[in-house]
Scaffold this motif. Structure first.
Motif, PDB file in Angstrom:
ATOM      1  N   TRP A  53       1.080  -1.293  -0.340  1.00  0.00           N
ATOM      2  CA  TRP A  53       0.085  -0.386   0.432  1.00  0.00           C
ATOM      3  C   TRP A  53       0.754   1.377  -0.269  1.00  0.00           C
ATOM      4  O   TRP A  53      -0.085   2.298  -0.448  1.00  0.00           O
ATOM      5  CB  TRP A  53      -0.983  -0.277   1.016  1.00  0.00           C
ATOM      6  CG  TRP A  53      -1.692  -1.281   1.564  1.00  0.00           C
ATOM      7  CD1 TRP A  53      -2.534  -1.327   0.131  1.00  0.00           C
ATOM      8  CD2 TRP A  53      -2.965  -1.393   2.391  1.00  0.00           C
ATOM      9  NE1 TRP A  53      -3.343  -2.711   0.590  1.00  0.00           N
ATOM     10  CE2 TRP A  53      -3.438  -2.578   1.953  1.00  0.00           C
ATOM     11  CE3 TRP A  53      -2.507  -1.485   3.957  1.00  0.00           C
ATOM     12  CZ2 TRP A  53      -4.189  -3.593   2.877  1.00  0.00           C
ATOM     13  CZ3 TRP A  53      -3.504  -1.722   4.703  1.00  0.00           C
ATOM     14  CH2 TRP A  53      -4.552  -2.920   4.467  1.00  0.00           C
ATOM     15  N   GLU A  58      -2.751  -0.899  -4.977  1.00  0.00           N
ATOM     16  CA  GLU A  58      -4.267  -0.698  -4.368  1.00  0.00           C
ATOM     17  C   GLU A  58      -4.707  -1.227  -3.482  1.00  0.00           C
ATOM     18  O   GLU A  58      -4.056  -2.374  -2.787  1.00  0.00           O
ATOM     19  CB  GLU A  58      -5.158  -1.687  -5.355  1.00  0.00           C
ATOM     20  CG  GLU A  58      -6.697  -1.128  -5.371  1.00  0.00           C
ATOM     21  CD  GLU A  58      -7.710  -1.827  -6.376  1.00  0.00           C
ATOM     22  OE1 GLU A  58      -8.676  -1.798  -6.358  1.00  0.00           O
ATOM     23  OE2 GLU A  58      -6.609  -2.584  -7.233  1.00  0.00           O
ATOM     24  N   TYR A  60      -7.844  -2.561  -0.977  1.00  0.00           N
ATOM     25  CA  TYR A  60      -9.073  -3.853  -1.270  1.00  0.00           C
ATOM     26  C   TYR A  60      -9.773  -3.191  -0.307  1.00  0.00           C
ATOM     27  O   TYR A  60      -9.939  -2.852   0.827  1.00  0.00           O
ATOM     28  CB  TYR A  60      -9.076  -5.341  -1.125  1.00  0.00           C
ATOM     29  CG  TYR A  60      -8.171  -5.209  -2.808  1.00  0.00           C
ATOM     30  CD1 TYR A  60      -6.605  -6.142  -2.574  1.00  0.00           C
ATOM     31  CD2 TYR A  60      -8.422  -5.553  -3.847  1.00  0.00           C
ATOM     32  CE1 TYR A  60      -5.844  -5.889  -3.479  1.00  0.00           C
ATOM     33  CE2 TYR A  60      -7.517  -5.602  -5.672  1.00  0.00           C
ATOM     34  CZ  TYR A  60      -5.808  -5.369  -4.868  1.00  0.00           C
ATOM     35  OH  TYR A  60      -4.995  -6.326  -6.476  1.00  0.00           O
ATOM     36  N   GLU A  64      -9.415   1.158   2.825  1.00  0.00           N
ATOM     37  CA  GLU A  64      -9.339   3.363   2.733  1.00  0.00           C
ATOM     38  C   GLU A  64      -9.418   3.862   3.420  1.00  0.00           C
ATOM     39  O   GLU A  64      -9.246   4.363   4.265  1.00  0.00           O
ATOM     40  CB  GLU A  64      -9.259   3.084   1.088  1.00  0.00           C
ATOM     41  CG  GLU A  64      -8.067   4.412   1.179  1.00  0.00           C
ATOM     42  CD  GLU A  64      -8.243   4.999  -0.381  1.00  0.00           C
ATOM     43  OE1 GLU A  64      -8.678   6.431  -0.271  1.00  0.00           O
ATOM     44  OE2 GLU A  64      -8.233   4.427  -0.784  1.00  0.00           O
TER      45      GLU A  64
END
Length: 129
Positions: A53, A58, A60, A64
């Motif tokens: 990260w 990304e 997932y 986030e």
């Protein structure tokens, strides 16, 4: 006479959590709480995912927003206390949260429901000195 209200102690951290790229949010969160706690909040078992990260990989699922909220709280608390105290706050039973652990709430609960309570608990911790 009008009363002057001071900004909430987490206003700067809130703005920073929103404006920074996700990779930078994770990097700064790790600086405060460490890779293992960041991985736990992000819902992954392998802390190497945190390194991905930070490198721009990304993030997932719903991780986030959880990581951004955790950073906001960690950044706010770190303005007043050491990383060790911040880590203890995240991992300890919190009376402001009905004796629940902030870290588990961040990972397992609906953020729309628990975010206000977590932020209030952090503000109460700061107000209590």
């Amino acid at each position: 006479m009008a009363t002057l209200s001071l900004p909430k102690p987490d206003l700067f951290a809130h703005r920073e959590a929103l404006r920074l790229p996700a990779s930078k949010v994770v990097e700064k969160l790790v600086e405060i709480v460490g890779r293992k706690l960041a991985a736990y909040i992000g819902g992954v078992k392998d802390a190497r995912a945190v390194d991905r990260w930070i490198a721009g990989g990304e993030i997932y699922g719903g991780a986030e927003p959880r990581l951004r909220l955790a950073f906001q709280v960690a950044r706010t608390l770190a303005e007043h206390d050491s990383p060790g105290v911040v880590q203890a706050w995240f991992t300890g039973v919190n009376p402001e949260l009905g004796d629940r652990v902030p870290l588990r709430l961040l990972r397992e609960s609906d953020l729309d429901i628990v975010a206000p309570a977590i932020l209030s608990a952090a503000r109460a911790f700061l107000a209590g000195g």
